[in-house]
Design a protein around this motif. Structure first.
Motif, PDB file in Angstrom:
ATOM      1  N   ALA A   1      43.763  32.514  35.369  1.00  0.00           N
ATOM      2  CA  ALA A   1      44.566  31.336  35.037  1.00  0.00           C
ATOM      3  C   ALA A   1      45.176  31.443  33.646  1.00  0.00           C
ATOM      4  O   ALA A   1      45.934  30.558  33.239  1.00  0.00           O
ATOM      5  N   ASP A   2      44.853  32.504  32.900  1.00  0.00           N
ATOM      6  CA  ASP A   2      45.473  32.718  31.590  1.00  0.00           C
ATOM      7  C   ASP A   2      45.461  34.207  31.272  1.00  0.00           C
ATOM      8  O   ASP A   2      44.817  35.015  31.958  1.00  0.00           O
ATOM      9  N   GLU A   3      46.169  34.574  30.227  1.00  0.00           N
ATOM     10  CA  GLU A   3      46.316  35.988  29.873  1.00  0.00           C
ATOM     11  C   GLU A   3      45.004  36.623  29.405  1.00  0.00           C
ATOM     12  O   GLU A   3      44.707  37.779  29.781  1.00  0.00           O
ATOM     13  N   PRO A   4      44.174  35.953  28.580  1.00  0.00           N
ATOM     14  CA  PRO A   4      42.892  36.574  28.193  1.00  0.00           C
ATOM     15  C   PRO A   4      42.015  36.922  29.397  1.00  0.00           C
ATOM     16  O   PRO A   4      41.347  37.964  29.398  1.00  0.00           O
ATOM     17  N   THR A   5      42.034  36.072  30.414  1.00  0.00           N
ATOM     18  CA  THR A   5      41.241  36.367  31.612  1.00  0.00           C
ATOM     19  C   THR A   5      41.809  37.585  32.331  1.00  0.00           C
ATOM     20  O   THR A   5      41.065  38.463  32.789  1.00  0.00           O
ATOM     21  N   ARG A   6      43.120  37.665  32.417  1.00  0.00           N
ATOM     22  CA  ARG A   6      43.734  38.823  33.062  1.00  0.00           C
ATOM     23  C   ARG A   6      43.380  40.105  32.328  1.00  0.00           C
ATOM     24  O   ARG A   6      43.040  41.123  32.949  1.00  0.00           O
ATOM     25  N   GLN A   7      43.421  40.069  30.996  1.00  0.00           N
ATOM     26  CA  GLN A   7      43.092  41.249  30.207  1.00  0.00           C
ATOM     27  C   GLN A   7      41.629  41.640  30.362  1.00  0.00           C
ATOM     28  O   GLN A   7      41.282  42.828  30.383  1.00  0.00           O
TER      29      GLN A   7
ATOM     30  N   GLU B   1      35.150  33.405  27.444  1.00  0.00           N
ATOM     31  CA  GLU B   1      35.583  32.341  28.351  1.00  0.00           C
ATOM     32  C   GLU B   1      36.637  32.881  29.317  1.00  0.00           C
ATOM     33  O   GLU B   1      37.649  33.444  28.902  1.00  0.00           O
ATOM     34  N   LEU B   2      36.381  32.703  30.613  1.00  0.00           N
ATOM     35  CA  LEU B   2      37.290  33.170  31.651  1.00  0.00           C
ATOM     36  C   LEU B   2      37.709  31.989  32.522  1.00  0.00           C
ATOM     37  O   LEU B   2      36.867  31.179  32.905  1.00  0.00           O
ATOM     38  N   LYS B   3      38.988  31.915  32.835  1.00  0.00           N
ATOM     39  CA  LYS B   3      39.496  30.837  33.677  1.00  0.00           C
ATOM     40  C   LYS B   3      40.139  31.448  34.919  1.00  0.00           C
ATOM     41  O   LYS B   3      41.048  32.275  34.819  1.00  0.00           O
ATOM     42  N   LEU B   4      39.659  31.015  36.088  1.00  0.00           N
ATOM     43  CA  LEU B   4      40.139  31.550  37.357  1.00  0.00           C
ATOM     44  C   LEU B   4      40.499  30.414  38.301  1.00  0.00           C
ATOM     45  O   LEU B   4      39.905  29.336  38.238  1.00  0.00           O
ATOM     46  N   PHE B   5      41.479  30.655  39.154  1.00  0.00           N
ATOM     47  CA  PHE B   5      41.729  29.738  40.257  1.00  0.00           C
ATOM     48  C   PHE B   5      41.744  30.551  41.539  1.00  0.00           C
ATOM     49  O   PHE B   5      41.847  31.785  41.512  1.00  0.00           O
TER      50      PHE B   5
END
Length: 273
Positions: free
Chosen positions: A252-258, A223-227
């Motif tokens: 939009a969160d740290e797991p997505t950044r990683q 699951e990836l969250k982006l804005f």
């Protein structure tokens, strides 16, 4: 860009009145903002007076019209469009292209694209190319068609109805901003007729919306969250540049950044082989 250019040369008055009404501004207020007399504005609307090119400029500035709509107003009064007078030198074009490439590359490892007013891709950075391919892109140049059409990309957006409603509203606002842009109008109707879109745009969320809408992707079970942030060229006097947008997607969160950091490391490893 497609504009309605086959207009009679006495169409300026009705167009002026329509714009003034749309902006909800009185003849007196428009006259003050444009540096004209109220009597002159009234005569322009009724056709009793013909506008000068300078007066059209003043009025369009006061009404905060896009450059493309300025062209429409000029042509409706019998003048050549401003875009016809724009000359791009090689140095200017190279400077713009270099700057765009710099912004897109500088946004790595996150996706960034340059698009026109109706979200047609002009260029992408490496992260965007990789990300959209893994998200199920079919290679469609228009991002709105890609997101709205049933297919892998749309299926991988977990909150697609909310995203579709937000994107449709943005295009609807663009059409309202440029009422003579036939291409944007046609795309708006095309998207509205796609399966599931009509219901998505009329249904309202049952809870108050978040301050920033995240686009929630599911890629390979992750699951990836982006804005997104959208930038435009400031103080542009050219319709082509006025159309240009730079859209950057941010985690939009740290797991997505990683996840994106890992994506970059994976591309680097492939490049070292």
């Amino acid at each position: 860009m497609t504009l309605m250019i086959n207009r009679p040369q006495d169409a300026f008055g009705p167009l002026l009145k329509a714009w003034r009404t749309r902006k909800r501004i009185s003849q007196l207020d428009l006259a003050l903002d444009a540096g004209l007399s109220q009597r002159h504005v009234s005569f322009l609307e009724t056709g009793r007076s013909k506008p000068s090119r300078y007066a059209i400029w003043q009025i369009c500035e006061a009404l905060e019209m896009p450059q493309a709509e300025l062209d429409v107003m000029l042509m409706s009064a019998g003048f050549a469009p401003q875009s016809a007078n724009t000359s791009w030198t090689t140095d200017v074009r190279d400077a713009v292209d270099t700057s765009l490439a710099h912004v897109l590359k500088g946004h790595e490892p996150f996706p960034a694209v340059s698009i026109d007013r109706i979200w047609t891709l002009q260029r992408v950075n490496d992260s965007a190319r990789t990300f959209f391919a893994r998200a199920g892109s079919t290679g469609q140049r228009n991002l709105l068609r890609e997101v709205f059409q049933p297919g892998p990309l749309r299926a991988n957006i977990r909150n697609w109805p909310e995203v579709a409603r937000a994107l449709f509203r943005l295009l609807d606002l663009e059409v309202a901003r440029r009422p003579h842009d036939d291409e944007a109008k046609a795309l708006l109707e095309e998207l509205r007729d796609l399966p599931g879109v009509a219901s998505a745009i009329v249904n309202r969320p049952k809870t108050p919306p978040a301050p920033v809408l995240s686009i929630e992707f599911v890629i390979d079970g992750v699951e990836l969250k982006l804005f997104s942030l959208i930038a435009t060229v400031g103080m542009s006097m050219d319709t082509t540049l006025d159309d240009l947008r730079i859209e950057t997607l941010l985690p939009a969160d740290e797991p997505t950044r990683q996840w994106f950091m890992g994506l970059r490391e994976g591309r680097s490893a492939q490049g070292d082989q």
